[in-house]
Design a protein around this motif. Structure first.
Motif, PDB file in Angstrom:
ATOM      1  N   PHE A   1      15.447  21.582  -6.945  1.00 12.83           N
ATOM      2  CA  PHE A   1      16.721  22.259  -7.413  1.00 12.83           C
ATOM      3  C   PHE A   1      17.882  21.737  -6.480  1.00 12.83           C
ATOM      4  CE2 PHE A   1      13.379  24.583  -9.396  1.00 12.83           C
ATOM      5  CZ  PHE A   1      14.045  24.958 -10.908  1.00 12.83           C
ATOM      6  N   ALA A   2      17.883  20.646  -5.881  1.00 10.85           N
ATOM      7  CA  ALA A   2      19.114  20.279  -5.084  1.00 10.85           C
ATOM      8  C   ALA A   2      20.407  20.245  -5.844  1.00 10.85           C
ATOM      9  CB  ALA A   2      18.994  18.826  -4.426  1.00 10.85           C
ATOM     10  N   ASP A   3      21.428  20.588  -5.469  1.00  7.09           N
ATOM     11  CA  ASP A   3      22.857  20.734  -6.195  1.00  7.09           C
ATOM     12  C   ASP A   3      23.883  20.194  -5.121  1.00  7.09           C
ATOM     13  OD1 ASP A   3      25.341  22.083  -7.108  1.00  7.09           O
ATOM     14  OD2 ASP A   3      23.785  23.323  -8.545  1.00  7.09           O
ATOM     15  N   VAL A   4      24.757  19.808  -6.041  1.00 10.33           N
ATOM     16  CA  VAL A   4      25.927  19.116  -5.243  1.00 10.33           C
ATOM     17  C   VAL A   4      26.844  20.068  -4.329  1.00 10.33           C
ATOM     18  CG1 VAL A   4      26.478  17.112  -6.751  1.00 10.33           C
ATOM     19  CG2 VAL A   4      27.320  19.272  -7.264  1.00 10.33           C
ATOM     20  N   SER A   5      26.621  21.026  -4.910  1.00 10.24           N
ATOM     21  CA  SER A   5      27.078  22.476  -4.091  1.00 10.24           C
ATOM     22  C   SER A   5      26.448  23.488  -3.801  1.00 10.24           C
ATOM     23  CB  SER A   5      28.611  23.151  -5.213  1.00 10.24           C
ATOM     24  OG  SER A   5      28.841  24.297  -4.325  1.00 10.24           O
ATOM     25  N   PRO A   6      25.846  23.744  -2.836  1.00 16.13           N
ATOM     26  CA  PRO A   6      24.773  24.860  -2.376  1.00 16.13           C
ATOM     27  C   PRO A   6      25.275  26.276  -2.805  1.00 16.13           C
ATOM     28  CG  PRO A   6      25.070  23.376  -0.381  1.00 16.13           C
ATOM     29  CD  PRO A   6      26.176  22.938  -1.495  1.00 16.13           C
ATOM     30  N   ASP A   7      26.536  26.359  -2.889  1.00 15.83           N
ATOM     31  CA  ASP A   7      27.187  27.733  -3.393  1.00 15.83           C
ATOM     32  C   ASP A   7      26.811  27.933  -4.858  1.00 15.83           C
ATOM     33  OD1 ASP A   7      28.142  29.333  -1.278  1.00 15.83           O
ATOM     34  OD2 ASP A   7      29.945  29.166  -1.732  1.00 15.83           O
ATOM     35  N   ARG A   8      26.666  26.916  -5.569  1.00 16.20           N
ATOM     36  CA  ARG A   8      26.544  26.999  -7.006  1.00 16.20           C
ATOM     37  C   ARG A   8      24.959  27.505  -7.284  1.00 16.20           C
ATOM     38  NH1 ARG A   8      27.932  24.200 -11.347  1.00 16.20           N
ATOM     39  NH2 ARG A   8      26.155  22.924 -11.129  1.00 16.20           N
TER      40      ARG A   8
ATOM     41  N   GLN B   1       6.190  23.817 -12.145  1.00 16.35           N
ATOM     42  CA  GLN B   1       7.139  23.091 -11.586  1.00 16.35           C
ATOM     43  C   GLN B   1       8.359  22.501 -12.326  1.00 16.35           C
ATOM     44  OE1 GLN B   1       5.532  19.013  -9.584  1.00 16.35           O
ATOM     45  NE2 GLN B   1       3.960  20.438 -10.132  1.00 16.35           N
ATOM     46  N   ARG B   2       9.527  22.299 -11.858  1.00 14.72           N
ATOM     47  CA  ARG B   2      10.678  21.461 -12.212  1.00 14.72           C
ATOM     48  C   ARG B   2      10.417  20.029 -12.109  1.00 14.72           C
ATOM     49  NH1 ARG B   2      16.316  23.732 -13.742  1.00 14.72           N
ATOM     50  NH2 ARG B   2      14.891  24.598 -15.417  1.00 14.72           N
ATOM     51  N   VAL B   3      10.468  19.307 -12.863  1.00  9.65           N
ATOM     52  CA  VAL B   3      10.254  17.814 -12.715  1.00  9.65           C
ATOM     53  C   VAL B   3      11.680  17.162 -12.469  1.00  9.65           C
ATOM     54  CG1 VAL B   3       9.428  15.784 -13.799  1.00  9.65           C
ATOM     55  CG2 VAL B   3       8.288  17.878 -14.126  1.00  9.65           C
TER      56      VAL B   3
ATOM     57  N   GLU C   1      23.730  15.958 -16.523  1.00  8.72           N
ATOM     58  CA  GLU C   1      24.031  17.257 -16.037  1.00  8.72           C
ATOM     59  C   GLU C   1      23.411  18.445 -16.927  1.00  8.72           C
ATOM     60  OE1 GLU C   1      27.318  14.569 -14.373  1.00  8.72           O
ATOM     61  OE2 GLU C   1      26.330  14.860 -16.078  1.00  8.72           O
ATOM     62  N   HIS C   2      23.322  17.907 -18.315  1.00 13.69           N
ATOM     63  CA  HIS C   2      22.704  18.849 -19.250  1.00 13.69           C
ATOM     64  C   HIS C   2      21.281  18.918 -19.430  1.00 13.69           C
ATOM     65  CE1 HIS C   2      23.500  15.075 -21.225  1.00 13.69           C
ATOM     66  NE2 HIS C   2      22.974  15.668 -22.288  1.00 13.69           N
ATOM     67  N   TRP C   3      20.596  18.266 -18.807  1.00 12.22           N
ATOM     68  CA  TRP C   3      19.229  18.173 -18.884  1.00 12.22           C
ATOM     69  C   TRP C   3      18.358  18.577 -17.749  1.00 12.22           C
ATOM     70  CZ3 TRP C   3      17.713  16.657 -23.536  1.00 12.22           C
ATOM     71  CH2 TRP C   3      18.479  15.582 -24.311  1.00 12.22           C
ATOM     72  N   THR C   4      17.317  19.186 -18.164  1.00  6.96           N
ATOM     73  CA  THR C   4      16.220  19.729 -17.354  1.00  6.96           C
ATOM     74  C   THR C   4      14.947  19.311 -17.862  1.00  6.96           C
ATOM     75  OG1 THR C   4      16.057  21.921 -18.155  1.00  6.96           O
ATOM     76  CG2 THR C   4      17.651  21.592 -16.322  1.00  6.96           C
ATOM     77  N   LEU C   5      13.796  19.132 -17.185  1.00 12.25           N
ATOM     78  CA  LEU C   5      12.702  18.967 -17.636  1.00 12.25           C
ATOM     79  C   LEU C   5      11.511  19.865 -16.636  1.00 12.25           C
ATOM     80  CD1 LEU C   5      10.546  17.681 -19.472  1.00 12.25           C
ATOM     81  CD2 LEU C   5      10.152  15.768 -17.763  1.00 12.25           C
ATOM     82  N   ASP C   6      10.756  20.729 -17.060  1.00 10.83           N
ATOM     83  CA  ASP C   6       9.817  21.722 -16.460  1.00 10.83           C
ATOM     84  C   ASP C   6       8.432  21.182 -16.940  1.00 10.83           C
ATOM     85  OD1 ASP C   6      12.063  23.058 -14.883  1.00 10.83           O
ATOM     86  OD2 ASP C   6      12.284  24.219 -16.997  1.00 10.83           O
ATOM     87  N   ALA C   7       7.504  21.583 -15.901  1.00  7.46           N
ATOM     88  CA  ALA C   7       5.909  21.499 -16.418  1.00  7.46           C
ATOM     89  C   ALA C   7       5.416  23.078 -16.233  1.00  7.46           C
ATOM     90  CB  ALA C   7       5.357  20.503 -15.561  1.00  7.46           C
TER      91      ALA C   7
ATOM     92  N   VAL D   1       8.295  21.449 -21.059  1.00  9.45           N
ATOM     93  CA  VAL D   1       9.679  21.715 -21.619  1.00  9.45           C
ATOM     94  C   VAL D   1      10.765  21.030 -21.322  1.00  9.45           C
ATOM     95  CG1 VAL D   1      11.077  23.816 -21.934  1.00  9.45           C
ATOM     96  CG2 VAL D   1       8.328  24.144 -21.629  1.00  9.45           C
ATOM     97  N   LEU D   2      11.384  20.415 -22.351  1.00 11.63           N
ATOM     98  CA  LEU D   2      12.570  19.601 -21.940  1.00 11.63           C
ATOM     99  C   LEU D   2      13.670  20.505 -22.565  1.00 11.63           C
ATOM    100  CD1 LEU D   2      14.271  16.825 -21.419  1.00 11.63           C
ATOM    101  CD2 LEU D   2      13.803  16.286 -23.934  1.00 11.63           C
TER     102      LEU D   2
END
Length: 311
Positions: A293-300, A18-20, A32-38, A44-45
């Motif tokens: 995975f919520a986004d400020v713009s659903p279209d993105r 899952q994404r953390v 905006e440039h970071w993600t963390l996944d399990a 995985v950072l």
């Protein structure tokens, strides 16, 4: 970086992949440039900008502190991946990665590999798409469709195929031009004890229509292409070629699942072309993305659209 540190301090012990933390959605200014996944038992950072040693040290310490609370008797395993333009690297920061490494999602198992390449073997943002397929196939089989047939285009490592067969599909035809991905897809079926029902075509989709048509028509067609892969698929010019063929691939009343992960192309890109090229197919719904995975713009964000052929 505070939002990412806060997410680490509050995360629960992950069991499924899952994404953390999803900074890419733009909801956390400065992150905006970071993600963390399990991918249990490994984190995985990922940074889409160059990261400093101090930043990595701070984040590593935060992970270690939280891990000491969540699993004090287990080692912390984490990988850093930089995907900045002109600077791509993957580095094991602590612990190790199992070899082979498999993860779970809703009871299914999938092979992943975190230290080679940018794609790990399972796209976490498609989790709800896989759940939709599982539910849809199970409902179709229960309604009297024991011969339920699925076409899985751009199959990658065949996760859709695994969940469709677990849900009762009789046949899934998996097509992807990458022999390596198809091989992992076959391993994923073996991991889940699936020995029949799947076929694997390691071919360019656009030159394999004869074989694809022979196994059809289908009760469900899944189209999940890369948005841009030089020499293989460019969404802006190649998606239309797939849309034109959909009506002939579908049984009466059957469904198509159209996927697109290109921030620069919104829902209208798919909907307008479908209206022009396959007007008989009715738009049913957009499958929601996982909440993280919520986004400020659903279209993105990732687009997963369901269409249905007329009865």
């Amino acid at each position: 970086m505070n939002s990412l540190l806060n997410a680490i301090s509050q995360m629960r012990l992950p069991t499924d992949a899952q994404r953390v933390f999803h900074g890419r959605g733009g909801l956390y200014p400065g992150c905006e440039h970071w993600t963390l996944d399990a991918f249990p038992p490994v984190f995985v950072l990922t940074s889409f900008l160059p990261a400093t040693d101090d930043e990595l040290a701070t984040l590593g310490a935060a992970l270690a502190q939280r891990w000491q609370v969540l699993a004090p008797d287990q080692p912390l395993n984490w990988v850093f991946q930089c995907r900045a333009q002109g600077h791509v690297e993957t580095r094991l920061m602590a612990g190790s990665e199992p070899e082979p490494h498999s993860v779970t999602e809703d009871g299914a198992r999938f092979r992943v590999q975190l230290l080679k390449g940018q794609n790990h073997g399972l796209f976490l943002d498609m989790a709800e798409g896989r759940r939709w397929v599982r539910t849809h196939v199970a409902a179709g089989v229960a309604a009297g469709g024991p011969s339920f047939r699925v076409l899985n285009l751009f199959a990658y490592t065949c996760a859709f195929s695994v969940v469709a067969l677990q849900a009762g599909a009789k046949l899934v035809v998996n097509v992807d031009m990458s022999h390596g991905a198809i091989t992992v897809g076959q391993q994923n079926h073996q991991l889940n004890g699936i020995t029949t029902g799947a076929s694997f075509l390691a071919h360019d989709i656009f030159s394999t229509w004869g074989k694809i048509n022979r196994s059809g028509p289908y009760d469900l067609v899944i189209v999940d292409p890369p948005s841009y892969q030089k020499g293989s698929f460019v969404a802006t010019k190649d998606y239309a070629r797939l849309m034109r063929r959909l009506p002939d691939l579908l049984m009466p009343g059957a469904h198509a699942l159209l996927c697109l992960n290109a921030p620069e192309l919104g829902m209208a890109f798919l909907q307008d072309q479908m209206q022009e090229l396959a007007p008989n197919l009715r738009f049913v719904e957009r499958v929601a993305n996982p909440a993280v995975f919520a986004d400020v713009s659903p279209d993105r964000s990732l687009k997963v659209l369901v269409y249905q052929a007329p009865d």
